[in-house]
Design a protein around this motif. Structure first.
Motif, PDB file in Angstrom:
ATOM      1  N   ARG A  78       0.821  -1.232   0.000  1.00 36.94           N
ATOM      2  CA  ARG A  78       0.000   0.000   0.000  1.00 36.94           C
ATOM      3  C   ARG A  78       0.852   1.278   0.000  1.00 36.94           C
ATOM      4  O   ARG A  78       0.522   2.251   0.686  1.00 36.94           O
ATOM      5  N   LYS A  79       1.962   1.257  -0.685  1.00 38.49           N
ATOM      6  CA  LYS A  79       2.826   2.444  -0.776  1.00 38.49           C
ATOM      7  C   LYS A  79       2.337   3.339  -1.913  1.00 38.49           C
ATOM      8  O   LYS A  79       2.229   2.867  -3.053  1.00 38.49           O
ATOM      9  N   PRO A  80       2.068   4.635  -1.638  1.00 45.91           N
ATOM     10  CA  PRO A  80       1.612   5.533  -2.715  1.00 45.91           C
ATOM     11  C   PRO A  80       2.607   5.642  -3.874  1.00 45.91           C
ATOM     12  O   PRO A  80       2.204   5.785  -5.029  1.00 45.91           O
ATOM     13  N   ALA A  81       3.910   5.538  -3.572  1.00 48.22           N
ATOM     14  CA  ALA A  81       4.918   5.637  -4.639  1.00 48.22           C
ATOM     15  C   ALA A  81       4.733   4.513  -5.665  1.00 48.22           C
ATOM     16  O   ALA A  81       4.903   4.730  -6.872  1.00 48.22           O
ATOM     17  N   ALA A  82       4.373   3.333  -5.192  1.00 47.45           N
ATOM     18  CA  ALA A  82       4.143   2.194  -6.104  1.00 47.45           C
ATOM     19  C   ALA A  82       2.918   2.457  -6.971  1.00 47.45           C
ATOM     20  O   ALA A  82       2.895   2.119  -8.163  1.00 47.45           O
ATOM     21  N   ASP A  83       1.904   3.082  -6.375  1.00 48.22           N
ATOM     22  CA  ASP A  83       0.691   3.414  -7.127  1.00 48.22           C
ATOM     23  C   ASP A  83       1.006   4.437  -8.222  1.00 48.22           C
ATOM     24  O   ASP A  83       0.531   4.317  -9.353  1.00 48.22           O
ATOM     25  N   ILE A  84       1.843   5.426  -7.877  1.00 46.40           N
ATOM     26  CA  ILE A  84       2.226   6.442  -8.872  1.00 46.40           C
ATOM     27  C   ILE A  84       3.008   5.779 -10.004  1.00 46.40           C
ATOM     28  O   ILE A  84       2.747   6.031 -11.184  1.00 46.40           O
ATOM     29  N   LEU A  85       3.955   4.900  -9.644  1.00 48.12           N
ATOM     30  CA  LEU A  85       4.761   4.217 -10.662  1.00 48.12           C
ATOM     31  C   LEU A  85       3.870   3.372 -11.584  1.00 48.12           C
ATOM     32  O   LEU A  85       4.076   3.333 -12.802  1.00 48.12           O
ATOM     33  N   ALA A  86       2.873   2.718 -10.994  1.00 45.34           N
ATOM     34  CA  ALA A  86       1.954   1.893 -11.798  1.00 45.34           C
ATOM     35  C   ALA A  86       1.200   2.770 -12.805  1.00 45.34           C
ATOM     36  O   ALA A  86       1.113   2.427 -13.993  1.00 45.34           O
ATOM     37  N   LEU A  87       0.687   3.894 -12.340  1.00 46.91           N
ATOM     38  CA  LEU A  87      -0.058   4.809 -13.218  1.00 46.91           C
ATOM     39  C   LEU A  87       0.826   5.329 -14.353  1.00 46.91           C
ATOM     40  O   LEU A  87       0.442   5.287 -15.532  1.00 46.91           O
ATOM     41  N   VAL A  88       2.018   5.789 -13.979  1.00 38.67           N
ATOM     42  CA  VAL A  88       2.940   6.392 -14.952  1.00 38.67           C
ATOM     43  C   VAL A  88       3.364   5.364 -16.008  1.00 38.67           C
ATOM     44  O   VAL A  88       3.354   5.651 -17.212  1.00 38.67           O
ATOM     45  N   SER A  89       3.720   4.169 -15.573  1.00 38.84           N
ATOM     46  CA  SER A  89       4.198   3.154 -16.525  1.00 38.84           C
ATOM     47  C   SER A  89       3.072   2.740 -17.473  1.00 38.84           C
ATOM     48  O   SER A  89       3.320   2.509 -18.669  1.00 38.84           O
ATOM     49  N   ALA A  90       1.846   2.667 -16.971  1.00 38.24           N
ATOM     50  CA  ALA A  90       0.723   2.308 -17.852  1.00 38.24           C
ATOM     51  C   ALA A  90       0.488   3.411 -18.888  1.00 38.24           C
ATOM     52  O   ALA A  90       0.282   3.133 -20.075  1.00 38.24           O
ATOM     53  N   GLU A  91       0.539   4.657 -18.437  1.00 38.22           N
ATOM     54  CA  GLU A  91       0.274   5.788 -19.340  1.00 38.22           C
ATOM     55  C   GLU A  91       1.320   5.861 -20.460  1.00 38.22           C
ATOM     56  O   GLU A  91       0.974   5.942 -21.648  1.00 38.22           O
TER      57      GLU A  91
END
Lengths: 46, 230
Positions: B68-81
């Motif tokens: 549940r780390k927000p940094a991992a969520d940001i990385l997931a969003l960015v890599s998908a985009e």
């Protein structure tokens, strides 16, 4: 269209897509900077 | 870190220029297709980088689901985009190559169709992230990302499993390629990988800043004009 025309079209469209995406990042960054300036003007209230 | 970004940007611009020169002039001309074959130097790296970014999205999504780390969520969003951008390039350049070589823009062949489906999965992932207002959006998106990543090997190996019009894979497949062409392909892959890394880096910083600003707005809305919490 000749072979060179297709080649040019493919390379051009690649860079148009990338530049358009970079443009959206720059636009979002500028909008965010505006929001940060507005927040700074509001100032710390505590 | 602030100094590193412009240095890497300049190096990437030089590498991209060299890769373009090699793709247009340095690489030998293919005997049957002629110059149209040179589309391959942009088409293939775009697909490979798109797949790599979807695997980053997969790893980050799994990490987010566990920690549940927000940094991992940001990385997931960015890599998908960014992955969607590269796969879009792949889907657009493919038909431009196919028209003079196959005589058609598109065919509902397994590789082409599965790539389109993969693109649609990640576009729906981005729509989910953009328009869902639920607090559980990152979790739902992470679950969708896991499903999407499962499709990536299927897309890559679809050429092996099904009869298809698409050429065989150059790496890890039955296709063969002139070593000079392979060299140019690898240069372009490296150049676009550096470019993708820099774009992801910029997008990551932007997303982090956006979340900080959103948090500041939320805090501001909680405060009254005298500074006490409502």
């Amino acid at each position: 269209m000749s072979g060179n025309g297709y080649l040019f079209a493919a390379y051009a469209v690649t860079w148009i897509i990338h530049i358009a995406y970079l443009g959206t990042i720059v636009r979002r960054y500028k909008r965010l900077q505006g929001e940060i300036e507005a927040l700074k003007k509001t100032g710390p209230r505590s | 870190m602030k100094k590193l970004f412009p240095i890497l940007s300049v190096l990437t611009a030089i590498l991209l220029s060299y890769a373009l020169y090699m793709a247009l002039i340095g690489a030998p001309t293919e005997r049957t297709m002629g110059n149209v074959q040179r589309i391959f130097y942009y088409h293939v790296p775009s697909a490979l980088i798109g797949f790599m970014l979807f695997f980053v999205n997969f790893g980050a999504s799994i990490f987010y689901l566990i920690k549940r780390k927000p940094a991992a969520d940001i990385l997931a969003l960015v890599s998908a985009e960014v992955g969607v951008v590269f796969l879009t390039v792949n889907l657009v350049t493919g038909p431009i190559w196919a028209r003079p070589v196959w005589g058609i823009w598109w065919t509902w062949d397994m590789r082409l169709t599965s790539t389109l489906v993969l693109w649609l999965i990640y576009v729906s992932y981005l729509f989910l992230r953009r328009f869902s207002s639920s607090g559980e959006t990152p979790t739902l998106a992470a679950a969708l990302a896991v499903l999407g990543a499962l499709c990536v090997p299927f897309v890559y190996f679809s050429i092996w499993f099904f009869r298809t019009q698409h050429p065989q894979p150059v790496m890890g497949g039955g296709g063969s390629i002139d070593p000079r062409m392979l060299h140019v392909l690898l240069i372009n892959w490296l150049a676009f990988s550096c470019f993708a890394f820099l774009v992801c880096w910029s997008r990551y910083r932007l997303e982090k800043l956006q979340r900080d600003v959103d948090q500041a707005h939320a805090l501001e809305s909680l405060m009254d004009p005298r500074g006490s919490v409502r």
